[in-house]
Design an enzyme around this catalytic site. Structure first.
Site, mmCIF file in Angstrom:
data_model
loop_
_atom_site.group_PDB
_atom_site.id
_atom_site.type_symbol
_atom_site.label_atom_id
_atom_site.label_comp_id
_atom_site.label_asym_id
_atom_site.label_seq_id
_atom_site.Cartn_x
_atom_site.Cartn_y
_atom_site.Cartn_z
ATOM 1 C CE LYS A 1 38.052 44.381 31.465
ATOM 2 N NZ LYS A 1 38.753 45.602 31.123
ATOM 3 C CG ASP B 1 39.264 47.511 27.681
ATOM 4 O OD1 ASP B 1 38.100 47.944 27.635
ATOM 5 O OD2 ASP B 1 39.654 46.717 28.562
#
Ligand code: ATR
Length: 278
Positions: A70, A107
């Protein structure tokens, strides 16, 4: 015979076998009647950059990235959305027709959409928020809550230095709470979020009590194995509104799907059941 290849997308991680994203996107492809594929891609850190660069030539429109990629994914993108830059990590990459890679982090978006869908009366401006934890998931959630207009965000983490780092970045609206005073900080908190891994199957429960929480607080957990964590059960026992963590996973997938496959998917009960294997 057509020589137009179907659009491809996938999720890159190491490990990757546990990812629910192939079921999630596969369900949407079927529901929307799109001739496309979404596949799990196992790539180590050493393989990541080379592997990723080869994908557009193979027909991939983009990918999700999960651990441990990520943060590296953000670094190699040509363009980065503001929210991904704020969070400091990417989970959604889109391959543009000019060969460039754009990075997003959905997210926090998924977190907010999950609250909107399952607690329609919830509003960031309802009052203070209490966030438990200060890891990667907390960064996305703190950033999203502040963007939504939370004016006071209480942050409690076992390792205080990690909470300090978030507070340094996100500014004066973030107030650090000692981990062992988190239960007291429920007082007046209208949004209460567990972003730690506590309560997950095989992990200890969160060492907090909800006695001081206002009766109209919304309590949510990013853990979704089990769906009803001990924390959410304790909230339900107190008749507090609860929102489980599966919806965050489902909603975070929406922007990527839309970018890659060109249609806007919906988060429905049928999707939840499919991802739960029901
Ligand atoms: P993620 O990216 O999923 O948020 P992470 O960065 O490893 O994962 O963060 C995990 C969070 O759970 C952290 O807030 C961590 O607290 P520390 O910063 O003190 O490690 C929290 N956590 C994990 N196990 C914990 C435990 N036994 N007690 C308290 N907090 C715990």
């Amino acid at each position: 015979m057509s020589n137009i290849a179907p659009p491809l997308a996938g999720v890159i991680g190491f490990p990757i076998g546990h990812s629910k994203s192939p079921v999630l996107h596969g369900y949407w492809l079927r529901e929307l009647g799109i001739q496309g594929y979404y596949v799990p891609l196992l790539m180590s850190q050493a393989e990541f950059v080379g592997g990723l660069r080869s994908l557009p030539k193979l027909g991939f429109k983009g990918v999700n990235v999960t651990l441990p990629h990520k943060i590296p994914a953000l670094g190699l993108a040509d363009t980065v959305t503001d929210r991904a830059a704020l969070i400091g990590a990417a989970n959604t990459l889109t391959f543009k027709s000019d060969g460039s890679i754009s990075a997003d982090n959905t997210d926090g978006y998924g977190f907010i959409q999950n609250l909107r869908q399952n607690a329609p009366d919830w509003n960031a401006s309802n009052g203070p928020a209490l966030v438990l934890g200060a890891g990667g998931a907390a960064r996305a959630i703190v950033s999203a809550l502040l963007s939504e207009g939370v004016t006071e965000l209480r942050l409690a983490n076992r390792t205080r230095g990690r909470a300090d780092m978030l507070a340094d970045q996100f500014g004066a609206k973030v107030e650090i709470i000692d981990w062992n005073r988190a239960s007291d900080a429920m007082d007046g908190a209208m949004t209460i979020v567990n972003t730690t891994s506590l309560g997950m199957e095989g992990q200890p429960d969160l060492p907090v009590v909800l006695d001081a929480a206002p009766k109209n607080a919304v309590v949510t957990d990013i853990v979704y194995t089990p769906i009803k964590t001990p924390f959410l059960m304790a909230a339900q026992d107190r008749s507090l509104k609860t929102v489980d963590g599966l919806g965050m996973l489902l909603h975070q997938g929406v922007p990527g799907f839309e970018n890659w496959f060109g249609a806007c998917p919906e988060v429905t009960g049928g999707l939840r059941n499919a991802v739960l294997g029901l």
